[in-house]
Design a protein around this motif. Sequence first.
Motif, PDB file in Angstrom:
ATOM      1  N   GLN A 115      -1.328   0.543   0.262  1.00  9.57           N
ATOM      2  CA  GLN A 115      -0.362   1.476   0.850  1.00  9.57           C
ATOM      3  C   GLN A 115      -0.536   2.897   0.312  1.00  9.57           C
ATOM      4  N   HIS A 275      -3.758  -0.163   9.725  1.00  8.81           N
ATOM      5  CA  HIS A 275      -3.666   0.452   8.405  1.00  8.81           C
ATOM      6  C   HIS A 275      -3.362   1.938   8.530  1.00  8.81           C
ATOM      7  N   PHE A 278       0.334   2.532   9.541  1.00  9.45           N
ATOM      8  CA  PHE A 278       1.283   2.290   8.454  1.00  9.45           C
ATOM      9  C   PHE A 278       1.158   3.362   7.363  1.00  9.45           C
ATOM     10  N   THR A 284       7.296   3.776   8.985  1.00 13.11           N
ATOM     11  CA  THR A 284       6.923   2.841  10.042  1.00 13.11           C
ATOM     12  C   THR A 284       6.971   1.421   9.496  1.00 13.11           C
ATOM     13  N   GLN A 285       7.838   0.608  10.076  1.00 11.64           N
ATOM     14  CA  GLN A 285       8.017  -0.769   9.620  1.00 11.64           C
ATOM     15  C   GLN A 285       7.343  -1.794  10.520  1.00 11.64           C
ATOM     16  N   ARG A 286       7.020  -1.414  11.757  1.00  8.32           N
ATOM     17  CA  ARG A 286       6.380  -2.372  12.672  1.00  8.32           C
ATOM     18  C   ARG A 286       5.369  -1.654  13.542  1.00  8.32           C
ATOM     19  N   ARG A 327       5.292  -4.337   8.601  1.00  7.78           N
ATOM     20  CA  ARG A 327       4.629  -3.688   7.462  1.00  7.78           C
ATOM     21  C   ARG A 327       4.469  -4.650   6.287  1.00  7.78           C
ATOM     22  N   GLU A 328       5.533  -5.349   5.950  1.00  2.00           N
ATOM     23  CA  GLU A 328       5.483  -6.248   4.796  1.00  2.00           C
ATOM     24  C   GLU A 328       4.441  -7.341   5.004  1.00  2.00           C
TER      25      GLU A 328
END
Length: 337
Positions: A115, A275, A278, A284-286, A327-328
Amino acid sequence: MSNLNDLSVLPLPAGPALNADESESRLSLTLEGESLIRLRLERGDELQVHLQEAGSVPAARALWAACYWLFAKEPARQHLTWYLEHAPDDALRSGLLVATPTPGQFRCERTLFWQLPQPWLGQPLSGAYPQQMKISDGKRHPVRAPKPRGEVYRRFDARLGAWVSLRTVEIDVDLARFNRWQNSARVVHFWQEGGSLEQHREYLDKLDADPHALTLIGCFDDEPFAYFEAYWAKEDRIAPFYDAGDYDRGIHMLVGEEHHRGPHKVASWMSALVHYLFLDDPRTQRVVAEPRADNAKMIGHMQNQCFHCEKEFDFPHKRAALMILGRERFFERCGLV
């Protein structure tokens, strides 16, 4: 496909390459002919990393380089355990290293490492742009940062042994290839955007003027092979079909060059595209997509990259599958090398 066990050189986007002298228990890295860091390694269920120069405080960039090398060599490795008398403050503030309850022990987590935006991004982060809400076409969404121009992402894929990069579309440069790609029978079947050069110039001009869309060219070793559209989902036509977040990004994907098709190439460019999105904005989560529901091959490729199919739904022009990658999930299962 390259054998990661044989890896001895790892190019970096800025130009120089990491060179390694590695054994089961030792790793020495050099950059542009100068020694960067020398390590003693203890392998097992955990990979324990010790500085050979006792008492020294390595620069954060040397720690980063060592983490990059070790994660690239072992894509399944989820964390590294570092033993340092002191860790640089900037390594701790950035998340490169995380302190543990044991004095002198630190961890580098793969989920955090990938990240970190540099050196992969070629432009400033959109996430640095302040939030202000507005309404356009009846949709409430954040004001978007000005769109980047030029190369936005570059990374050497050690598994492929090739550079994968993304740059923005230059209409005068890319129009002919875009027209050729869109008029191929395979692409027309799914995109339904075949047409003349004039029609395709109008198509790209419209997207270029649209603040919610970003048009990209994907390259392997700087050879253009694919066209991508990235869009902010909140103000897109997809928004009514799911609970779109303010910073969700969507993607449309087209591989134009036949010799760059295949599952191993898809795994490289799709993970690079996600990648980039994000990294571009940490809010940005999705990342979402809406391929045709009967495009089983693309849906399968996306599932291999950890997307899941939320549902099928009807656009006016097609039956679509709603594909979502959080993202997770992306970073927890990150297979980047």
